[in-house]
Each structure stands twice: as C-alpha cells, then as structure tokens.
Design a protein around this motif. Sequence first.
Motif, short mmCIF file in Angstrom:
data_model
loop_
_atom_site.label_atom_id
_atom_site.label_comp_id
_atom_site.label_asym_id
_atom_site.label_seq_id
_atom_site.Cartn_x
_atom_site.Cartn_y
_atom_site.Cartn_z
N ALA A 173 -5.25 2.63 -5.08
CA ALA A 173 -5.54 2.14 -3.73
C ALA A 173 -4.66 0.95 -3.38
N ARG A 174 -4.45 0.06 -4.33
CA ARG A 174 -3.59 -1.10 -4.07
C ARG A 174 -2.15 -0.69 -3.80
N LEU A 175 -1.64 0.25 -4.60
CA LEU A 175 -0.26 0.69 -4.42
C LEU A 175 -0.04 1.36 -3.07
N PHE A 176 -0.96 2.25 -2.70
CA PHE A 176 -0.78 2.96 -1.42
C PHE A 176 -1.07 2.06 -0.23
N SER A 177 -1.87 1.01 -0.43
CA SER A 177 -2.07 0.07 0.68
C SER A 177 -0.76 -0.66 0.98
N LEU A 178 0.02 -0.96 -0.06
CA LEU A 178 1.34 -1.56 0.17
C LEU A 178 2.26 -0.58 0.88
N LEU A 179 2.21 0.67 0.44
CA LEU A 179 3.08 1.69 1.03
C LEU A 179 2.69 1.97 2.48
N TYR A 180 1.39 2.01 2.75
CA TYR A 180 0.91 2.33 4.09
C TYR A 180 0.91 1.13 5.04
N SER A 181 1.15 -0.07 4.49
CA SER A 181 1.17 -1.24 5.37
C SER A 181 2.38 -1.25 6.29
N ASN A 182 3.41 -0.50 5.94
CA ASN A 182 4.61 -0.39 6.76
C ASN A 182 4.60 0.96 7.47
N PRO A 183 4.60 1.01 8.81
CA PRO A 183 4.59 2.29 9.52
C PRO A 183 5.73 3.22 9.11
N LYS A 184 6.85 2.65 8.66
CA LYS A 184 7.99 3.48 8.28
C LYS A 184 7.73 4.25 6.99
N THR A 185 6.84 3.71 6.15
CA THR A 185 6.57 4.38 4.86
C THR A 185 5.15 4.94 4.78
N LEU A 242 6.70 -1.90 -5.71
CA LEU A 242 5.63 -0.91 -5.75
C LEU A 242 5.31 -0.48 -7.18
N ALA A 243 5.72 -1.29 -8.16
CA ALA A 243 5.47 -0.93 -9.55
C ALA A 243 3.99 -1.14 -9.89
N VAL A 244 3.50 -0.33 -10.84
CA VAL A 244 2.14 -0.53 -11.35
C VAL A 244 2.04 -1.91 -11.98
N ASN A 245 0.95 -2.62 -11.69
CA ASN A 245 0.77 -4.00 -12.15
C ASN A 245 -0.15 -4.02 -13.38
N PRO A 246 0.42 -4.19 -14.58
CA PRO A 246 -0.41 -4.21 -15.79
C PRO A 246 -1.43 -5.34 -15.78
N SER A 247 -1.11 -6.47 -15.18
CA SER A 247 -2.06 -7.60 -15.14
C SER A 247 -3.29 -7.24 -14.31
N TYR A 248 -3.07 -6.54 -13.20
CA TYR A 248 -4.19 -6.10 -12.36
C TYR A 248 -5.07 -5.12 -13.14
N VAL A 249 -4.43 -4.19 -13.83
CA VAL A 249 -5.17 -3.23 -14.64
C VAL A 249 -5.97 -3.94 -15.72
N GLU A 293 -12.13 -3.26 0.26
CA GLU A 293 -11.86 -3.83 1.59
C GLU A 293 -10.49 -4.49 1.64
N ASP A 294 -10.04 -5.02 0.50
CA ASP A 294 -8.72 -5.66 0.46
C ASP A 294 -7.59 -4.65 0.54
N HIS A 295 -7.85 -3.38 0.21
CA HIS A 295 -6.78 -2.40 0.10
C HIS A 295 -6.92 -1.21 1.05
N THR A 296 -7.99 -1.14 1.79
CA THR A 296 -8.17 0.00 2.69
C THR A 296 -8.54 -0.49 4.09
N ASP A 297 -8.44 0.43 5.06
CA ASP A 297 -8.69 0.06 6.46
C ASP A 297 -10.17 -0.07 6.77
N GLU A 298 -10.96 0.72 6.11
CA GLU A 298 -12.38 0.78 6.46
C GLU A 298 -13.19 1.12 5.20
N VAL A 299 -14.26 0.37 4.98
CA VAL A 299 -15.11 0.58 3.82
C VAL A 299 -16.55 0.81 4.27
N ASN A 300 -17.15 1.86 3.73
CA ASN A 300 -18.56 2.16 4.02
C ASN A 300 -19.33 2.21 2.70
#
Length: 564
Positions: A258-270, A444-451, A483-490
């Motif tokens: 979710a974190r990786l794709f939130s970075l990718l989706y934050s730019n309309p071009k990507t 956009l690399a996987v973050n071992p510290s986050y993991v 909530e930090d990585h997606t547009d909407e959380v339910n």
Amino acid sequence: MATPPRKPRNREMLFDSVIALVFILVACVDFCDGATVVDVYRLIQYDISGVPFGSRLASLNHHAASLHFSPHADLSRTVLLIPLRELNMSFVQEYIVAGKPLGGLIFLLPQMFNFESKDGAGSNGDDGSKELLKSMLAELEQILIHANLPYPVYFAFEDDNIDAVLLDIKKNDASGQPATATTGGYKFVVSATEPKKVGSPPITNIQGWLSGLKTDGDSHQLPTIAIVASYDTFGAAPALSVGSDSNGSGIVALLEVARLFSLLYSNPKTRGQYNLLFGLTSGGPYNYNGTRKWLQSFDQRLRETIDYAICLDTIGSWENELWIHVSKPPENAFIKQILEDFSSVAEELGVQVNLKHKKINISNPRVAWEHEQFSRLRVTAATLSELSSAPELLESTGGLLDGRQFVNEAAIVRSVKLIAESLAKHIYGHQGKNVQIFADNSNLAVNPSYVRSWLDVLSQTPRVAPFLSKDDPFITALKKELEDHTDEVNVQREILDGMFTFYDSTSAKLNIYQVASVTFDLLLLLVLGSYLIVLFSFLVITTRGLDDLISLFRRPPSRKVKTA
C-alpha cells in the motif's frame, strides 16, 4: 498518702510483653515461607458447536510435583511443573489424551518462545535442539487445543526463580517424598474467578481504497485489484499468540505494498487505470468469518469490477519457493494471467512460484484459504503462501512457536517485491517486458526498515479476535496506517458468529509458596510453647515472686469448703 499497689500494672506489662512476643514469632514464621510470583498464561477455553475444548478451570491451589513422580502416585490434587525440554509423548498420551486425573498442569517454555524476551533466541542450544523443541511444541499445542481438560493448564517461561523451584521439586520427588500436607514442599496458587463466556465477540475489518486514474471520456467504471490479509491469530495461549509469520508477515507485506503504490499513485502521470482495494480482515482462524462479512457488504457493482484478489498468508519464512493456491481451474484466463505475472517476476528474482488448484465444496462450512470466500461469491482470487497445502482447522494460525525470531525479514522483503512488481505488470501492461518499477536503491524501492518496524510491532501484539476490542490500540494503528497510504478508509465492525464460543481469563499470576511439613509445624509449636512457658514463669517470679507463680497452679478450694 499510701502508694497504690503496682501488681496490676506489672500484670499488664507482663501480658503485653507476652502478646508482643507471640506476634513477633508468628511473623517470623510467616516470613520463613518463601514465595515467588510468576506470570502464567492460560490454555485457551472454547466450544465448537457446544462441544468443550481447552482448559475448563482457571483457579489453582495444589501442591507441586515434577515428571519424576512415583508411578503409583495419586495426582488428582497435584499440579505438575513440566519443562518442554523434558516432555515425553507417553505422558501426553496417558494423562492428556487418555484423560487420567490431574490437579493441574504448568508447562515451562524456553525463553526462545517468549516474544517479550530481547535475546530469547540465544543460549537455547544448537539448531538441532531448537528444531526439536519447535516440533515438540507444535505437536503439544495441537493436542492441547483439541482436548477437553477439566483442570487448569498454564504456560510459563523459564527463568532463574522458577528453575530453582523446579530443582527443589525434583529433589523431593527423587527422594520419594512428594509434596503433601504432611511432608510439605511447594504449593502453587492461582487466584482467578471462574471463566465466563465472551459475549458477542467483536471482529473488525479495515478497508483502504486507492483510486485509479480515469482518462477523459472514459465513462466505464475502472477495474479493481484487491490485496487482502487476515490479521488475527489463534493459539493454545491467547495471551502469547502473536503470529509473526501467520499472519504478521501478510499484514506487513500488505502495508508495504500500500505504501509503495500510494507513492506511485500520488503522481497522475504514474497512476494506473486500476483501483486498488486493501483489506485487513478479522476472523481468519474461524473459517475467515470476517472476510465473508466484508465481501457480503460489497454492492454488486463493486464486486463485478474486481479483476482478481490476492490474499497474503504466511510469507515470512520461505527460502526459494512460494505457492499460489486457487479454486478456479488453471485454465481460467485471470488465473493464467496471475500465474504468468508472478512467475515472470519470480524468475527475475531467482525464486520459484507454483500453482496449487483445490476445488471447494460449497456445502462444506470449512474454509481452508481466504480466497475461497471470494470464490464462493464468484470472484476470482488466489492465496500466496509459503505453505504447500491447506492447514487443518485451527492449525498454522499464529500459535506458541510463531515468534519474531523464526521469521526471515529478508523473505518478507522478497515477497513484497514479488507482489508489487507482479501487480504493476498487470496494471501497466508490462507483461513480457523486463521492467522494474520498484527497483532497489530507487525512490520506489521496498523499505526494509518499514518492514522491520511493523514486524516488531506485530510480533509483540497478541491478536486473538474475541479478546480484541473494537477500539483496541492495535486496530486503531492499522486504520491510521492505511489512512496514510490510501484515499479512503472504512472500518466495518461485526460480531463473530458461527460455531465458536470463547471464555475469558487468559493470563494470571502464579504464587509459589514453600510450605513446611506438619512435623516441622508441631516441633516449632512445641519449642515455641516451651519457650513461652519458661519466659512467663521467669517474668512472674521476677515481678511478683515465686509464691504467686505456685498459686497459679494450685487447685482452687471447692464450693463445699467455701460454704462451710
């Protein structure tokens, strides 16, 4: 003026002195009884369709013994303290499976299984002994959770205090003098109320939505890919069921994807022309009850937009091989696409992905994999796991031996890379191309510290659903992270239904008392009484004279003499 007699005052002083002395001696005797307090964790108590399983009692008040007890000993009022290292399966078969009477059981686990121990993995022998202990504990856990035990069963961890107690108990048992009321020894006491049913056990599903990009004039609804992981656990001791691999590894992977794709989706071009649906579901060990309720809450339009769902389950301790489990036949177009995407990325990573097809029986309530709940609603789905075959009910659900030290952090990082790149191939149409979107050393690399940080949190958080409140800090943390990585959380709050009933009282304090024998008590009483008599006589003689002491023991004159 005459001086008042001092005898009453002397008598009061004498009485006060004797009373004070008695209290002092009694206090000294009480403090001579050694006491140790140990944290203990109760074996789970639950029912399946009204059939009882697990430990049915919580309070404990019995003398202690070890496995060196006499073959003819009556253990119905004895609690056995058993280190896992010394456990033999013949005892398990005789006393647990066959149901011979016991007063209670306390299993001592090595520190390597303690999720609160910082260096528990060390000083526990070589790798061979560790694997043997893991195998023994896995077998013992399955036997315990499927047994009906009419006495308290607890788990504790080895430490210097309880090891010293165990050594003394073994010495007593070896000498042929087991702990009883007449011989003394150690007494184990757990003060706990009668376990009560957990009413309306809550389950909470958390959903995050990452919207895809619609092009101008694109009136049709965008397709959706779902990434799902069940977050709760089940084990012999609910207070110890952290499930670092099952399914902590799946949760960590989902959050990082979710974190990786939130970075990718934050730019309309990507931003891709796919919606991404992230689901953290509850009730996994109980036929994925929460997943079923979550899917049933979808409207038909949303369900029809899902191209496929990838369920992540136990992906934290594999080396070179993962399995994709599916219910639909391998010839299905979406199944073929999933396998192709994952296989091509796996080849680039130097690992292998295999497909395992297993049909589902709609009439059978048993749900072996999470993707089967999707398949029952005709939604294409697959489960990615290091397990090659489906576990049995309440097996491989994050029990006693599923701790942080047995999870390979690098395996989770590889899993995230595999999942993210495979999804990207499908979303951006890069099939057949050697394109790395989440390349190492890139933004956009996987973050071992986050993991690592999330794996640490999950490995210290027991997550048995019936004992997690809807406002539990852990659930709040998962919601905030999505909530930090997606547009909407339910958040969907439901009640765990079906055939399971659970009971509270999952942990307690064990008080260990060293009890003197009755012979010692009688001897102490004799000595104490003799000392008090001598002291009393001395005080009377010195304060009132010998005649007063003798008068105390003279027979008073009879009433007839007085009358005459």
